[in-house]
Each structure stands twice: as C-alpha cells, then as structure tokens.
Design an enzyme around this catalytic site. Structure first.
Site, short mmCIF file in Angstrom:
data_model
loop_
_atom_site.label_atom_id
_atom_site.label_comp_id
_atom_site.label_asym_id
_atom_site.label_seq_id
_atom_site.Cartn_x
_atom_site.Cartn_y
_atom_site.Cartn_z
N ARG A 103 0.77 -1.29 -0.13
CA ARG A 103 0.03 -0.06 0.01
C ARG A 103 1.03 1.28 -0.16
NH1 ARG A 103 -5.45 1.59 1.76
NH2 ARG A 103 -5.46 3.30 2.75
N HIS A 130 -7.16 1.42 -6.92
CA HIS A 130 -7.51 0.68 -5.91
C HIS A 130 -8.25 -0.41 -5.90
CE1 HIS A 130 -8.04 0.02 -1.70
NE2 HIS A 130 -8.44 1.28 -1.22
N GLN A 133 -10.37 -2.58 -3.26
CA GLN A 133 -11.42 -2.03 -3.04
C GLN A 133 -12.73 -2.23 -3.84
OE1 GLN A 133 -12.56 -0.12 0.13
NE2 GLN A 133 -14.31 -0.52 -0.71
N ASP A 222 -16.12 9.51 -2.78
CA ASP A 222 -14.98 9.41 -1.91
C ASP A 222 -14.57 10.85 -1.34
OD1 ASP A 222 -12.76 8.24 -0.71
OD2 ASP A 222 -11.52 8.10 -2.62
N CYS A 262 -15.92 4.17 0.10
CA CYS A 262 -14.91 3.20 0.46
C CYS A 262 -14.39 3.36 1.99
CB CYS A 262 -13.67 3.49 -0.58
SG CYS A 262 -12.96 5.14 -0.64
N ARG A 290 -14.32 -6.16 1.71
CA ARG A 290 -12.91 -6.09 1.44
C ARG A 290 -12.03 -7.51 2.13
NH1 ARG A 290 -10.29 -1.39 1.43
NH2 ARG A 290 -8.42 -2.52 1.31
#
Length: 307
Positions: A103, A130, A133, A222, A262, A290
């Site tokens: 990450r 991502h 996700q 987001d 998310c 997830r």
C-alpha cells in the site's frame, strides 16, 4: 489470472468473475464456520507506506482465516524507508515469503516490485488505483442487485484512484458508468483512453452531478482530499462544493439505488449524514467484503502460485 494483482486494467472480465465467485464461496464458508487451511504454511509480507485501517485488518485477518500468516512492514521501519531500492526488497522477500501486499503512493513502485520478484504482488492501494476496494464494491453490488451487467454506476467527486478503478471494473463487468467531477480533477488519461476504447462501453464524464446521477442504480463517492492531499483541503473544498451525495441527488437515481463509500467518510462534505446512515448497511457490507474479496485474491494467487 496473471501472477499479480496490480490494477484492474490487467484483468479480464473472466478474471474478475472468478475472483467474485471465489469470494462468494469463501464468505459462505466463513459465515458457516467451515474452516479450511487453504494457505497453511504461507506467509504474506504487507508493506505499508500509507496508513490503513481496513486494508491492514482485512488482509491480516484474511491470511489467518486461510491458515497462513501476515507480516506488517511499515515504510518507516523497514529498509525501504531508508532508501533500499524496491527491486532489492523484492528479491529478499521472495526468499522468505509467498506473497507481497503493498500500500503505497506511486503505481510504478508496485509495478517494479512485481517485476523483480517471482512471488505474487497485490496492490493494496496506490495513487493511481485501488483494485481490492473495487473488487469489494462489485461483490457488494452483485450481492444486493443479483447482477452487474446492465446496471448504471455513478461516481461523484474526485477523479482519483477510486474513480479510476470503478470506471475500469464497472465497464469490464458490463455496467454503464457515469462520472461527475470538477474541471481539473478528471480521472487518469490512461483510464479515460480505456473507457473510450470499447465499442460496447457506455461511459460518460460530466460536470453536473445531477446529470450523472439520473437513472443510477449505484451512487459512489470518496473524500474530497485523500491521503497526501491534506494541504490542498481548503482549495479542494471550494472546487468540490456541490459534488455531494445528498437526498436531492439520490432522488434523481433509480428507486432502490444503492450508495457505496470506501471509507473513511466525511459527513457533510462528499456525503450527507442522512444519506450515509440510511445506506449504512450497504456501506458496511462493502467494508466487510474487503475481507472476502482479498481472501479470494490471495487464495487464487498464492495457492500454488497462480489460479
């Protein structure tokens, strides 16, 4: 599937379907207390150069549930943080571990890591995309709507890593995708090129959230300022004023429209508290998924090396 999960652009529709179907099965087993050590004796190295709650907990828990072990490596505490080249780290970790999750900021760091190691590399997040996700998003939408193909997915806000992966994932799975973002905050050109490359793709990039949300089956947003953009918060707050999922926008969508986020969510900015709480069940199903989507990725990549 390929050796790695670096970005959804690398996957076919069949690859994504395989991951979602595998996630369904693994989730069923977890919910029914069926324990199988699919990754017994396997170790996942987890490199974190960006902070995390959901990514760390879901990957670590997922490896435990699959019978394996996860190692947390902070960028500040590992040799990467002291300047060791990523290719050297890759060649060391492949001699200790069976997979790497990273990450970080730059997509090129993830790509280089995969280039220099023979073990699977999983992108836990970069500034470009991502994928984990959005696999969880697709899993959640399919659970609630039964299908993906033919649904309209609408994203409101910054053309960031989430927008990039939602566009790719949604279009590959046969969804119509609309994105509304202010000028100067568009999705990555590589993603826009992809969105315009398929004759069957239904994609629109708009300025007006109301136009994008009309007839949507799923609304997604987001935060306005992601990690590393904190100094831009005031500028972004001004640019994104009006780019909010609220009751008025939801009224333009189809009846029964889902809302996804998310997390973490900034109530009163990209989403109102009322909409968030009304759709909290869907949002936290997404957060839970997830775990199941990433377990599927690890199962497919690390159980014998490839799917």
């Amino acid at each position: 599937m390929k050796k790695d999960l670096l970005k959804l652009l690398d996957l076919s529709r069949e690859d994504i379907t395989l991951i979602l179907n595998t996630a369904d099965q693994l989730k069923y087993e977890t919910k029914h207390n069926i324990h199988r050590d699919y990754l017994k004796g396997k170790t996942l190295a987890m490199i974190f150069e960006k902070n995390s709650t959901r990514t760390r907990v879901s990957f670590e828990t997922g490896m435990y549930q699959l019978g394996g072990h996860a190692l947390f490596l902070s960028g500040k505490e590992s040799q990467i943080g002291r300047g060791e080249p990523i290719e050297d780290t890759a060649r060391v970790l492949e001699r200790y571990c069976d997979g790497i999750m990273i990450r970080t900021f730059g997509q090129e760091e993830v790509e280089n890591l995969a280039r220099y190691t023979r073990i699977p590399v999983i992108n836990g997040l970069t500034d470009f995309c991502h994928p984990c996700q959005v696999l969880a998003d697709l899993l959640t939408i399919r659970e609630h709507k039964a299908v993906l193909e033919g649904l309209k997915l609408c994203y409101i806000g910054d053309g960031n890593n989430m927008a990039n992966s939602l566009i790719v994932g949604g279009l590959k799975m046969g969804m119509e995708v609309s994105v509304a973002c202010p000028e100067g905050y568009e999705p990555d050109p590589q993603v826009l090129e992809f969105a315009g490359s398929g004759p069957a793709f239904r994609f629109s990039l708009l300025r007006a959230p109301e136009e994008a949300a009309a007839g949507a089956d799923v609304l997604v947003t987001d935060v306005w300022a992601s990690m590393g953009q904190e100094e831009e918060r005031a500028v972004r707050a001004k640019a994104f004023a009006g780019y909010q999922i609220n009751e008025e926008l939801l009224a333009l969508a189809n009846r029964g429209c889902m809302v996804q986020h998310c997390l973490p969510a900034h109530r009163g900015e990209e989403i109102t508290a009322g909409v968030f709480e009304a759709h909290a069940g869907e949002i936290f199903d997404e957060a839970e998924n997830r775990l199941h989507a990433q377990k599927a990725v690890m199962y497919l990549l690390m159980r014998g090396g490839t799917a």
